[in-house]
Scaffold this motif. Sequence first.
Motif, PDB file in Angstrom:
ATOM      1  N   GLY A 167       0.837  -1.188   0.000  1.00  0.00           N
ATOM      2  CA  GLY A 167       0.000   0.000   0.000  1.00  0.00           C
ATOM      3  C   GLY A 167       0.875   1.242   0.000  1.00  0.00           C
ATOM      4  N   PRO A 168       0.467   2.303  -0.690  1.00  0.00           N
ATOM      5  CA  PRO A 168       1.363   3.454  -0.871  1.00  0.00           C
ATOM      6  C   PRO A 168       1.827   4.101   0.418  1.00  0.00           C
ATOM      7  CG  PRO A 168      -0.875   3.939  -1.630  1.00  0.00           C
ATOM      8  CD  PRO A 168      -0.805   2.481  -1.388  1.00  0.00           C
ATOM      9  N   LYS A 169       1.004   4.022   1.485  1.00  0.00           N
ATOM     10  CA  LYS A 169       1.380   4.700   2.720  1.00  0.00           C
ATOM     11  C   LYS A 169       1.816   3.737   3.827  1.00  0.00           C
ATOM     12  CE  LYS A 169      -1.484   8.657   1.572  1.00  0.00           C
ATOM     13  NZ  LYS A 169      -2.690   9.451   1.888  1.00  0.00           N
ATOM     14  N   ARG A 170       2.084   2.507   3.441  1.00  0.00           N
ATOM     15  CA  ARG A 170       2.672   1.586   4.419  1.00  0.00           C
ATOM     16  C   ARG A 170       4.032   2.158   4.840  1.00  0.00           C
ATOM     17  NH1 ARG A 170       3.857  -4.945   3.652  1.00  0.00           N
ATOM     18  NH2 ARG A 170       4.485  -5.351   5.821  1.00  0.00           N
ATOM     19  N   VAL A 171       4.316   2.152   6.132  1.00  0.00           N
ATOM     20  CA  VAL A 171       5.548   2.765   6.631  1.00  0.00           C
ATOM     21  C   VAL A 171       6.690   1.768   6.536  1.00  0.00           C
ATOM     22  CG1 VAL A 171       6.695   3.819   8.619  1.00  0.00           C
ATOM     23  CG2 VAL A 171       4.281   4.312   8.152  1.00  0.00           C
ATOM     24  N   VAL A 172       7.789   2.204   5.943  1.00  0.00           N
ATOM     25  CA  VAL A 172       9.014   1.412   5.907  1.00  0.00           C
ATOM     26  C   VAL A 172      10.116   2.198   6.591  1.00  0.00           C
ATOM     27  CG1 VAL A 172       8.347   0.237   3.782  1.00  0.00           C
ATOM     28  CG2 VAL A 172       9.746   2.324   3.651  1.00  0.00           C
ATOM     29  N   MET A 173      11.119   1.463   7.082  1.00  0.00           N
ATOM     30  CA  MET A 173      12.363   2.061   7.538  1.00  0.00           C
ATOM     31  C   MET A 173      13.360   1.875   6.409  1.00  0.00           C
ATOM     32  SD  MET A 173      11.629   3.086  10.661  1.00  0.00           S
ATOM     33  CE  MET A 173      13.269   3.534  11.247  1.00  0.00           C
ATOM     34  N   GLY A 174      13.855   2.981   5.876  1.00  0.00           N
ATOM     35  CA  GLY A 174      14.722   2.910   4.716  1.00  0.00           C
ATOM     36  C   GLY A 174      16.140   3.344   5.022  1.00  0.00           C
ATOM     37  N   LEU A 175      17.096   2.749   4.328  1.00  0.00           N
ATOM     38  CA  LEU A 175      18.477   3.209   4.402  1.00  0.00           C
ATOM     39  C   LEU A 175      19.062   3.151   3.001  1.00  0.00           C
ATOM     40  CD1 LEU A 175      20.707   0.624   4.299  1.00  0.00           C
ATOM     41  CD2 LEU A 175      19.679   0.201   6.529  1.00  0.00           C
ATOM     42  N   ARG A 176      19.993   4.075   2.731  1.00  0.00           N
ATOM     43  CA  ARG A 176      20.650   4.081   1.434  1.00  0.00           C
ATOM     44  C   ARG A 176      22.096   4.501   1.604  1.00  0.00           C
ATOM     45  NH1 ARG A 176      20.225   8.854   3.212  1.00  0.00           N
ATOM     46  NH2 ARG A 176      18.880  10.493   2.393  1.00  0.00           N
ATOM     47  N   THR A 177      22.938   3.964   0.751  1.00  0.00           N
ATOM     48  CA  THR A 177      24.352   4.295   0.691  1.00  0.00           C
ATOM     49  C   THR A 177      24.669   4.565  -0.775  1.00  0.00           C
ATOM     50  OG1 THR A 177      25.245   2.090   0.238  1.00  0.00           O
ATOM     51  CG2 THR A 177      24.727   2.605   2.542  1.00  0.00           C
ATOM     52  N   PRO A 178      25.881   5.016  -1.089  1.00  0.00           N
ATOM     53  CA  PRO A 178      26.228   5.162  -2.507  1.00  0.00           C
ATOM     54  C   PRO A 178      26.099   3.867  -3.308  1.00  0.00           C
ATOM     55  CG  PRO A 178      27.773   6.394  -1.170  1.00  0.00           C
ATOM     56  CD  PRO A 178      26.924   5.613  -0.212  1.00  0.00           C
ATOM     57  N   SER A 179      25.998   2.708  -2.619  1.00  0.00           N
ATOM     58  CA  SER A 179      25.896   1.418  -3.313  1.00  0.00           C
ATOM     59  C   SER A 179      24.468   0.988  -3.602  1.00  0.00           C
ATOM     60  CB  SER A 179      26.585   0.322  -2.487  1.00  0.00           C
ATOM     61  OG  SER A 179      27.947   0.613  -2.287  1.00  0.00           O
ATOM     62  N   GLY A 180      23.480   1.593  -2.963  1.00  0.00           N
ATOM     63  CA  GLY A 180      22.110   1.164  -3.174  1.00  0.00           C
ATOM     64  C   GLY A 180      21.211   1.510  -2.005  1.00  0.00           C
ATOM     65  N   ALA A 181      20.010   0.919  -2.001  1.00  0.00           N
ATOM     66  CA  ALA A 181      19.006   1.236  -0.983  1.00  0.00           C
ATOM     67  C   ALA A 181      18.261  -0.026  -0.593  1.00  0.00           C
ATOM     68  CB  ALA A 181      18.024   2.280  -1.521  1.00  0.00           C
ATOM     69  N   THR A 182      17.743  -0.030   0.620  1.00  0.00           N
ATOM     70  CA  THR A 182      16.905  -1.135   1.078  1.00  0.00           C
ATOM     71  C   THR A 182      15.839  -0.594   2.021  1.00  0.00           C
ATOM     72  OG1 THR A 182      16.924  -3.384   1.986  1.00  0.00           O
ATOM     73  CG2 THR A 182      18.289  -1.764   3.099  1.00  0.00           C
ATOM     74  N   ALA A 183      14.723  -1.311   2.097  1.00  0.00           N
ATOM     75  CA  ALA A 183      13.596  -0.893   2.928  1.00  0.00           C
ATOM     76  C   ALA A 183      13.130  -2.071   3.770  1.00  0.00           C
ATOM     77  CB  ALA A 183      12.444  -0.374   2.064  1.00  0.00           C
ATOM     78  N   PHE A 184      12.747  -1.774   5.006  1.00  0.00           N
ATOM     79  CA  PHE A 184      12.243  -2.762   5.950  1.00  0.00           C
ATOM     80  C   PHE A 184      10.853  -2.320   6.395  1.00  0.00           C
ATOM     81  CE2 PHE A 184      16.821  -2.613   6.234  1.00  0.00           C
ATOM     82  CZ  PHE A 184      17.217  -3.946   6.292  1.00  0.00           C
ATOM     83  N   PRO A 185       9.786  -3.029   6.021  1.00  0.00           N
ATOM     84  CA  PRO A 185       8.468  -2.638   6.514  1.00  0.00           C
ATOM     85  C   PRO A 185       8.446  -2.583   8.039  1.00  0.00           C
ATOM     86  CG  PRO A 185       8.267  -4.257   4.762  1.00  0.00           C
ATOM     87  CD  PRO A 185       9.720  -4.181   5.113  1.00  0.00           C
ATOM     88  N   LYS A 186       7.936  -1.492   8.573  1.00  0.00           N
ATOM     89  CA  LYS A 186       8.038  -1.276  10.018  1.00  0.00           C
ATOM     90  C   LYS A 186       7.209  -2.287  10.796  1.00  0.00           C
ATOM     91  CE  LYS A 186       8.454   2.606  13.203  1.00  0.00           C
ATOM     92  NZ  LYS A 186       8.296   4.082  13.336  1.00  0.00           N
ATOM     93  N   ASP A 187       6.029  -2.650  10.273  1.00  0.00           N
ATOM     94  CA  ASP A 187       5.210  -3.620  10.996  1.00  0.00           C
ATOM     95  C   ASP A 187       5.873  -4.996  11.010  1.00  0.00           C
ATOM     96  OD1 ASP A 187       4.842  -3.949   8.265  1.00  0.00           O
ATOM     97  OD2 ASP A 187       2.648  -3.964   8.341  1.00  0.00           O
ATOM     98  N   ALA A 188       6.574  -5.350   9.933  1.00  0.00           N
ATOM     99  CA  ALA A 188       7.297  -6.627   9.919  1.00  0.00           C
ATOM    100  C   ALA A 188       8.453  -6.611  10.901  1.00  0.00           C
ATOM    101  CB  ALA A 188       7.802  -6.921   8.507  1.00  0.00           C
ATOM    102  N   LEU A 189       9.106  -5.476  11.047  1.00  0.00           N
ATOM    103  CA  LEU A 189      10.183  -5.359  12.025  1.00  0.00           C
ATOM    104  C   LEU A 189       9.658  -5.515  13.448  1.00  0.00           C
ATOM    105  CD1 LEU A 189      12.544  -2.520  10.769  1.00  0.00           C
ATOM    106  CD2 LEU A 189      13.235  -4.764  11.598  1.00  0.00           C
ATOM    107  N   ARG A 190       8.489  -4.930  13.717  1.00  0.00           N
ATOM    108  CA  ARG A 190       7.902  -5.088  15.057  1.00  0.00           C
ATOM    109  C   ARG A 190       7.702  -6.563  15.378  1.00  0.00           C
ATOM    110  NH1 ARG A 190       4.070  -1.124  13.296  1.00  0.00           N
ATOM    111  NH2 ARG A 190       4.605   0.963  14.074  1.00  0.00           N
ATOM    112  N   SER A 191       7.204  -7.300  14.406  1.00  0.00           N
ATOM    113  CA  SER A 191       6.899  -8.715  14.628  1.00  0.00           C
ATOM    114  C   SER A 191       8.152  -9.566  14.746  1.00  0.00           C
ATOM    115  CB  SER A 191       6.019  -9.241  13.485  1.00  0.00           C
ATOM    116  OG  SER A 191       4.784  -8.560  13.440  1.00  0.00           O
TER     117      SER A 191
END
Length: 354
Positions: free
Chosen positions: A249-273
């Motif tokens: 869903g467009p407004k699902r909250v993710v925790m994102g990080l990026r470096t000069p090598s790329g980016a990754t996202a972790f859905p926040k609700d999945a992290l809680r679980s």
Amino acid sequence: MPASRRGFLAAAGLTAVAGCLGDSASKTPSGPLSLPTADERLPLPASPERLRDAARSGGPSKDGIPSIDEPQFVGPDRAGFLADGDPVFGVVRDGVAKAYPQKILAQHEIVNDTLAGTPVSVTYCPLTGTVQGFERGNTTFGVSGRLINSNLVMYDRHTETWWPQMLATSIPGPWNGDPEIRSLREFRLIWTTWKQWRDQNPETRVLSTDTGHAKNYSRDPYGSYNPRRGYYADDDLLFGALNGSDRFGPKRVVMGLRTPSGATAFPKDALRSAGQLRGSVGETPVLAIYDDRYDTAYGYLSPDGRSFERDGNRLVDANGTAHEPDALPLSRVHTFDSMWFAWAGYYPETDVAE
């Protein structure tokens, strides 16, 4: 849903977005620019020129949403305008804790402040759900009135260069068509609730409603995160994304990080679980660790794939040593909350860990 942000805010009871502008638009710093920047430039999803061409008006004009340039702070005992569940953005620097209430930032988007003697800008974009801190040197940042990927475009008042908030990197704009392309030096702000922040930081200072601007700070004009109402509650966007994605869903909250090598996202609700999730940026494994003290997470580079066992809210390594979630013996990477549509819009090739 009204077709413009100006219409949305007017429907929320704010007949003038700008309110009282005060002096923010006229505070042009003097002398040569001194602006701390990152050691490595962060990746851009497109050429600087394409990003410039993707900008559109968000309704208010330049400085129509006024930054707070002379912030005042109060102690917790004088923060009666905050309820326990109200979102705040917290930071601790040299033992001094500060909290910036979301419902104040939603109407200003930028606070030019100082932390432990370091000039900084605390920035928040309500449309993308992103809060980020930057060292600002001897300049201040203002709200350009433009949006890219629905995201706040800041400008620095020394050179009038555009800086898309999530990208933290300069691009050309109508007031400076050929800036040096570089990335800002970032620092972490923790998105949490007033109660959670106060419980962990009882001596915190809180941004005051005495901002010098005529605003109603009793509520966030975009709605509420707790419970979810208004703009935050549905899938409607006031402005489009730079790149579309229907993975979440467009407004699902993710925790994102990026470096000069790329980016990754972790859905926040999945992290809680799960408590922790693994992903990668480029060829480097990364690890995200959930922290239930604040309902947030921290990202780390983990090139050797080290593992940790959870013991309550602490992480125990192979030697039996326990660590707080924000203090693992790994290289921490700047990580922040974002709505999925905004993260995927800027980083369409992002890795996603679930």
